[in-house]
Design a protein around this motif. Sequence first.
Motif, PDB file in Angstrom:
ATOM      1  N   UNK A 130       0.815  -1.216   0.000  1.00  0.00           N
ATOM      2  CA  UNK A 130       0.000   0.000   0.000  1.00  0.00           C
ATOM      3  C   UNK A 130       0.851   1.270   0.000  1.00  0.00           C
ATOM      4  N   UNK A 131       2.159   1.109   0.119  1.00  0.00           N
ATOM      5  CA  UNK A 131       3.074   2.236   0.344  1.00  0.00           C
ATOM      6  C   UNK A 131       3.120   3.213  -0.818  1.00  0.00           C
ATOM      7  N   UNK A 132       3.252   4.481  -0.456  1.00  0.00           N
ATOM      8  CA  UNK A 132       3.493   5.548  -1.429  1.00  0.00           C
ATOM      9  C   UNK A 132       4.975   5.544  -1.795  1.00  0.00           C
ATOM     10  N   UNK A 133       5.311   6.235  -2.873  1.00  0.00           N
ATOM     11  CA  UNK A 133       6.702   6.299  -3.333  1.00  0.00           C
ATOM     12  C   UNK A 133       7.653   6.854  -2.275  1.00  0.00           C
ATOM     13  N   UNK A 134       7.191   7.840  -1.500  1.00  0.00           N
ATOM     14  CA  UNK A 134       8.058   8.466  -0.504  1.00  0.00           C
ATOM     15  C   UNK A 134       8.231   7.617   0.766  1.00  0.00           C
ATOM     16  N   UNK A 135       7.485   6.546   0.874  1.00  0.00           N
ATOM     17  CA  UNK A 135       7.591   5.673   2.052  1.00  0.00           C
ATOM     18  C   UNK A 135       8.969   5.029   2.098  1.00  0.00           C
ATOM     19  N   UNK A 136       9.358   4.668   3.290  1.00  0.00           N
ATOM     20  CA  UNK A 136      10.681   4.093   3.480  1.00  0.00           C
ATOM     21  C   UNK A 136      10.561   2.814   4.301  1.00  0.00           C
ATOM     22  N   UNK A 137      10.306   1.731   3.646  1.00  0.00           N
ATOM     23  CA  UNK A 137      10.139   0.447   4.325  1.00  0.00           C
ATOM     24  C   UNK A 137      11.422  -0.336   4.426  1.00  0.00           C
ATOM     25  N   UNK A 138      12.487   0.093   3.766  1.00  0.00           N
ATOM     26  CA  UNK A 138      13.658  -0.757   3.702  1.00  0.00           C
ATOM     27  C   UNK A 138      14.890  -0.248   4.448  1.00  0.00           C
ATOM     28  N   UNK A 139      15.321   0.977   4.233  1.00  0.00           N
ATOM     29  CA  UNK A 139      16.628   1.401   4.728  1.00  0.00           C
ATOM     30  C   UNK A 139      16.632   1.968   6.137  1.00  0.00           C
TER      31      UNK A 139
END
Length: 143
Positions: A130-139
């Motif tokens: 569901x994440x937007x482009x600006x989301x940061x799920x990884x780093x």
Amino acid sequence: MKAKFLVVAAIASSLAMGLTLDASAQNETADAAEQKIPSSNPFSGDKAKIEKGKRYFRQNTCTACHGGRADGQGDMGSGADLRKLRIGFKGFVQTVKNGRRVPGRQQFMPSFAHLTHDEIFHMGAYLETLAHDEANWKEGAKN
């Protein structure tokens, strides 16, 4: 009398030392558990895990605050918009496990320490979809 005092002092000292070692061992255990949280979700992109995560997200009352679309618009108030997550996957896991209070806000994220890492990882895999482009799920957190 002096011998009794020395025995009592020795016992007290031993107990204190044991408590210190015990606390130290607990801290090491907590640190080890903390280190086991990867910086990115090992279940990312796994369709079966994503489906489980969607169910867990809905069953664990997440939608009450975060909304059914994780947009932060739940029936009980406004929670964080998880589509724009900026604390990284590791931060997400820690927040779910430990809860979070934001100064100045009455509403807070309670701890869901009863959930396993796998259950939280499944929810994370779902939320990533569901994440937007600006989301940061990884780093990790973006500054």
